[in-house]
Design a protein around this motif. Structure first.
Motif: not given
Length: 352
Positions: A131, A134-136, A139, A262, A265-266, A269
Motif C-alpha cells: 500500500r 503504490r501510494n508513493w 503521488l 506517502t 497521505a496514508l 486516508a
C-alpha cells in the motif's frame, strides 16, 4: 554459510523486523493491520490513475515556443555547470547501432513493463509494504504531471539541428515499432505530449523500482539489478536525446517528494476511512447463520414438582423400588443353592 544464503537470511530478517514493527505500531494505536487489498480493486485503481495521468499529459501541452525556450535554458544551465553529458552520449548512441538500437528498445518498452511487474510483485510477495509503495508511485506521478503543466519543456531531440542532437529513435526507426515520433507506435505520435520532458518519469519510475527491489528482494542478483536499473535508464534517456540530465535529477526529486508525502497521505486516508465507517448507521444486527433460520428448537418436558431430585452420582435403575438390607427376592438363587433347591432357603422345592 555461503554469501548468497547469508544475504538472503539478512533480507528475510530485515523484512521480518519491518513487518513486526508495523504490527507493533498498529497494536499501540489500537488499529488492526491492514488486510491485503482486493486485486480487482487495485487493478481498477491503477488503470484509473494511469488514464487520468495520460489524459492530463495531453491537456498539459504547452506551446512550442515556450517549450523550446525552457529546453534551451536547461541546456545553458548544464553547460555552465559542466553537466552536459547529453551530447557525447547522443553521438555515441547515434554512431554505434549496437548501443543505439538496444537503448531505443529499452526506452520504448521497459518503462511500461518493469514498473507494473514490480507493483504486482509487491502485491503478491510483499503485501505488508504494498500500500505504501503504490501510494508513493501515484503521488510522485501526480507531482510529475504538475511539472509537465507548469514547465513544458522541449526534449533535446526536438531542438533545431544546429544544437547538435540526433533523435536516435527516428534514426533507427526501421528496427522498432515507434516510427519517427518518440516511443509512440507508428501513427499515434499526435496522441502523446512531446513536451513532457521535465521531470523525467522514466528516471523517476526506474528509481522507484530500484529502491523497492534493493529494499525487498532477497536474491543478491535481483538487488544488484534493481540498483543498476535507474542508472541504465538515466544513461538511455540522455543518449537517445529524450531528456536532459536535469530532467533526470528532477525525476529523482519528484520521487523523493512522493516518498515524503506517502506517510502523511496514508494517515489522512486512514482517518477518513475510520470516520466514514463510524458515521455509517447500523440499521440491523448481525445476520444469523442460514442453518439457524430453519432449525426447530427441541421441546423439553417440564419437570414434575413431586418427583424427587435424582442423583447423577448413583442413579436408581430399579424403577423406584428399593430393598432393605438382607432382603432377598423370591426365587433368587444364592451361591450355595442347587437346581433342586429354592432360593429362599436350602430345603427342596418339593418339600415346600
Amino acid at each position: 554459510m555461503p554469501r548468497s544464503a547469508a544475504a538472503s537470511a539478512r533480507a528475510s530478517a530485515r523484512d521480518g523486523v519491518s513487518a513486526r514493527a508495523a504490527g507493533a505500531g498498529s497494536a499501540q494505536t489500537g488499529q488492526r493491520p491492514a488486510a491485503r487489498p482486493r486485486w480487482w480493486a487495485e487493478l481498477a485503481l491503477v488503470v484509473l490513475v494511469y488514464a487520468a495521468y495520460s489524459a492530463g499529459r495531453l491537456l498539459a501541452r504547452g506551446d512550442e515556443s515556450t517549450a523550446v525556450a525552457h529546453g534551451l535554458a536547461i541546456l545553458r544551465i548544464e553547460k555552465a555547470l559542466r553537466l552536459n553529458a547529453e551530447h557525447p552520449l547522443n553521438r555515441l548512441f547515434t554512431g554505434t547501432p549496437a548501443l543505439g538500437v538496444p537503448a531505443d528498445f529499452i526506452y520504448a518498452s521497459l518503462h511500461y513493463l518493469v514498473t507494473p511487474a514490480v507493483l504486482v510483485w509487491m502485491f503478491r510477495h510483499r503485501a505488508a509494504f504494498y500500500r505504501a509503495a503504490r501510494n508513493w508511485l501515484m503521488l510522485a506521478t501526480l507531482l510529475g504531471l504538475a511539472g509537465f503543466t507548469l514547465l513544458p519543456t522541449c526534449p533535446p531531440r526536438l531542438l533545431a539541428a544546429r544544437h547538435g542532437f540526433v533523435d536516435t529513435m527516428a534514426h533507427f526507426s526501421e528496427y522498432g515499432w515507434w516510427g519517427d515520433e518518440a516511443s509512440a507506435p507508428r501513427g499515434l505520435g499526435e496522441m502523446t505530449n512531446q513536451f513532457a520532458a521535465m521531470p523525467s518519469l522514466h528516471v523517476g519510475w526506474a528509481l522507484w523500482c530500484g529502491v523497492l527491489l534493493w529494499r525487498h528482494a532477497r536474491t543478491p542478483l535481483v538487488r544488484r539489478l534493481g540498483a543498476a536499473y535507474p542508472v541504465v535508464i538515466t544513461v538511455v534517456v540522455m543518449g537517445t536525446a529524450n531528456h536532459y540530465f536535469l530532467d533526470a535529477v528532477a525525476g529523482a526529486v519528484v520521487m523523493a517528494a512522493g516518498a515524503l508525502l506517502t506517510g502523511p497521505a496514508l494517515r489522512v486516508a486512514d482517518r477518513a476511512r475510520d470516520r466514514v465507517r463510524a458515521a455509517m448507521p447500523v440499521r440491523y444486527g448481525p445476520r444469523p447463520a442460514l442453518s439457524r433460520l430453519f432449525t426447530v428448537p427441541a421441546q423439553t418436558p417440564p419437570k414434575s414438582p413431586e418427583s424427587p431430585p435424582r442423583s447423577h452420582a448413583s442413579p436408581i435403575v430399579s424403577g423406584g423400588c428399593e430393598t432393605s438390607a438382607g432382603e432377598r427376592f423370591p426365587g433368587r438363587r444364592t451361591r450355595g443353592s442347587t437346581p433342586g433347591t429354592s432360593s429362599a432357603d436350602d430345603t427342596p422345592a418339593t418339600a415346600r
